[in-house]
Design an enzyme around this catalytic site. Sequence first.
Site, PDB file in Angstrom:
ATOM      1  CG  ASP A 130      -2.291   0.448   0.978  1.00 14.46           C
ATOM      2  OD1 ASP A 130      -2.425   1.533   0.405  1.00 14.46           O
ATOM      3  OD2 ASP A 130      -3.236  -0.265   1.354  1.00 14.46           O
ATOM      4  CG  ASP A 232      -4.803   5.620   0.776  1.00  9.49           C
ATOM      5  OD1 ASP A 232      -5.719   4.813   0.965  1.00  9.49           O
ATOM      6  OD2 ASP A 232      -4.742   6.738   1.328  1.00  9.49           O
ATOM      7  CD  GLU A 286      -8.608   4.470  -2.035  1.00 12.91           C
ATOM      8  OE1 GLU A 286      -9.599   3.974  -1.511  1.00 12.91           O
ATOM      9  OE2 GLU A 286      -7.925   5.350  -1.484  1.00 12.91           O
ATOM     10  CG  HIS A 360      -9.118  -1.479   4.039  1.00 13.93           C
ATOM     11  ND1 HIS A 360      -8.834  -1.570   2.691  1.00 13.93           N
ATOM     12  CD2 HIS A 360      -8.774  -0.232   4.403  1.00 13.93           C
ATOM     13  CE1 HIS A 360      -8.342  -0.437   2.270  1.00 13.93           C
ATOM     14  NE2 HIS A 360      -8.290   0.409   3.283  1.00 13.93           N
ATOM     15  CG  ASP A 361     -11.502   1.906   2.802  1.00 13.21           C
ATOM     16  OD1 ASP A 361     -11.107   1.924   3.976  1.00 13.21           O
ATOM     17  OD2 ASP A 361     -10.831   2.353   1.850  1.00 13.21           O
TER      18      ASP A 361
HETATM   19  C1  NOJ Z   1      -8.393   5.117   1.636  1.00 12.91           C
HETATM   20  C2  NOJ Z   1      -8.078   3.973   2.531  1.00 12.91           C
HETATM   21  O1  NOJ Z   1      -8.437   2.768   1.898  1.00 12.91           O
HETATM   22  C3  NOJ Z   1      -8.805   4.207   3.823  1.00 12.91           C
HETATM   23  O2  NOJ Z   1      -8.782   3.088   4.658  1.00 12.91           O
HETATM   24  C4  NOJ Z   1      -8.207   5.409   4.482  1.00 12.91           C
HETATM   25  O3  NOJ Z   1      -8.933   5.721   5.635  1.00 12.91           O
HETATM   26  C5  NOJ Z   1      -8.202   6.619   3.551  1.00 12.91           C
HETATM   27  N1  NOJ Z   1      -7.813   6.309   2.209  1.00 12.91           N
HETATM   28  C6  NOJ Z   1      -7.235   7.647   4.050  1.00 12.91           C
HETATM   29  O4  NOJ Z   1      -5.936   7.214   3.817  1.00 12.91           O
END
Ligand code: NOJ
Length: 584
Positions: A130, A232, A286, A360-361
Amino acid sequence: MSYLRIGLLLLIAVWLLVSCKEKNTATKQTAMQNKTWWKEAVVYQIYPRSFKDSDGDGIGDIKGIISKLDYIQSLGIDAVWLNPIYESPNKDNGYDISDYRNVSKQFGSMNDFDTLLAGFHQRGIKVFMDLVVNHCSNEHPWFKEASKSRNSPYYNYFHWWPAEKGEPPYRFSIFDEKGYGWEFNKATNSYYLHYFGDFQPDLNWENPKLRQEVYDIMKFWSKKGIDGFRMDALAFIAKDTTWPALPPEYNGVWVMYYASGPHLHDYIQEMNKEVLTPYKLATVAEAMGDVPRVKKFVDEDRNELNMAYNFEAIDFGYLPNEYKMPDPQGWDLVKWKQIYKRWDSAFTEKGWGTVYLANHDQPRMVTRWGNDAPEFRELSSKMLSTFILTMRGTAFYYFGDEIGMNNIKFDKVEDYNDVELHTNYAQVKAKGGDLKRFLEGMKISSRDNGRTPMQWDSTSGAGFTLGNPWLKINPNYTTVNVAAAEANQNSALHYFRKLTTLRKANEALQYGAFTLVDADNPDVFAYTRTLNNKTFLILLNFKNKTATLKTGMDLSKGKTLLNNYGSTNASETLQPYEASVIEF
Ligand code: NOJ
């Protein structure tokens, strides 16, 4: 008819035949061109904090993952993505990094990491790390120094607004109770920008020195031999530093205005030249936005990135203007299918897509997109796995989904760990909103549902830990666990292994053209995947009732390769959550 006319018609017919043939060949070439490992891969995501604890502190760690390497290999996956393992105060569980070149002490040592990487590689598994470089932690030495004085060499590593100019132009922050993206810092008499929490100051990519620092960090990990980066919040790195007022149509749609700094693509191209191409790294980002925006990141002619996540499909079915509040009307399968159709066709000639239903989100996929009632949990989990592994696009699969783990559904706000949940709770509270309704919604959509520890066996601690787990373990671990799934030949786990084997053995499932079948069917998601005279028909009933569809195909000519009810008869009538993969 004169001979001349007949001759002319014949000529036209021959021309049509030839041009059609050429067109077919062209389609084949497009679909098959640039074959690469990451297009064919099933990527298994490991949230290290929740995977396996080796030392009894209740937190998963690297040695824990090492102890499960054979299990991971047995899944038949090709790569893993590890959520951040770097040193961090963990206010956002590793997405607030205080040392990019060290492993968090909670997770182990650099030695452990090297052993882990070697262990994956020995088993033919590639590793995505990551990369969190839109922001760092406010405990990173860069920020500690920068916040002491405007003369610090690190001051320009961040975005500041000098207080003598008055209030900074409004910017939104996602993990700030007031939703305000600027935080005042007394020592420098200025405000620093944070799109996420105030403990996550945004890095200033306009500064070439900062960009070099980032590339150096990337080179450090690349030299160790990692295979790629999951990036990220990458679309947010570049800002318009004239800080124009947000337009009225902004209306909370911050991605559109935040993810579009004027030099965004210049920086990514620079990163590609400096690091990604020389180290032959695969990338998935992302990179929020609609299809045309996302295409820009992954069009190979632009030399930027390889893949980007589809946020449109995963964010579907929430109420507008409310954070992740599930629509009580449910979600519309026909519209959802159209999103996938649009995203798939965007990448038929250039770029490449991804398919995922959890990470995880997100909450657990079976609760959100399937049905976690005891009679449907395994069935719908198998159906969703079939979807992820038979669509076109790199499959991203979240740990624990292979045994059908479902949402824990906390009743109390105190049970939650997640900064996002607590921020949103505080916001609803401050507005005098309906907290009960909020907590009910979060039982479906909150991120912590997807972060509960892996359920390995039925012993206390679920085989995850001998200590006190950092987040509660889903009480159904006594029956839903890896040991039980291994012992049951009909389990979701064994089904998942059949899926990875099937996908690997069939190029049509990796590269084949995707075509929706019976697109307007409100219950069934059906499609074909076709390549070189081979067609797979995939039938997925997304509802808890019997459903029928019209395939327009002669199913008696097909061979059912996989079915979650164990059926071998291809049929246009599907049982609740039935999934079938039929070969023609
Ligand atoms: C995306 C990540 O997947 C998430 O878990 C995180 O809280 C935010 N970006 C901030 O880094």
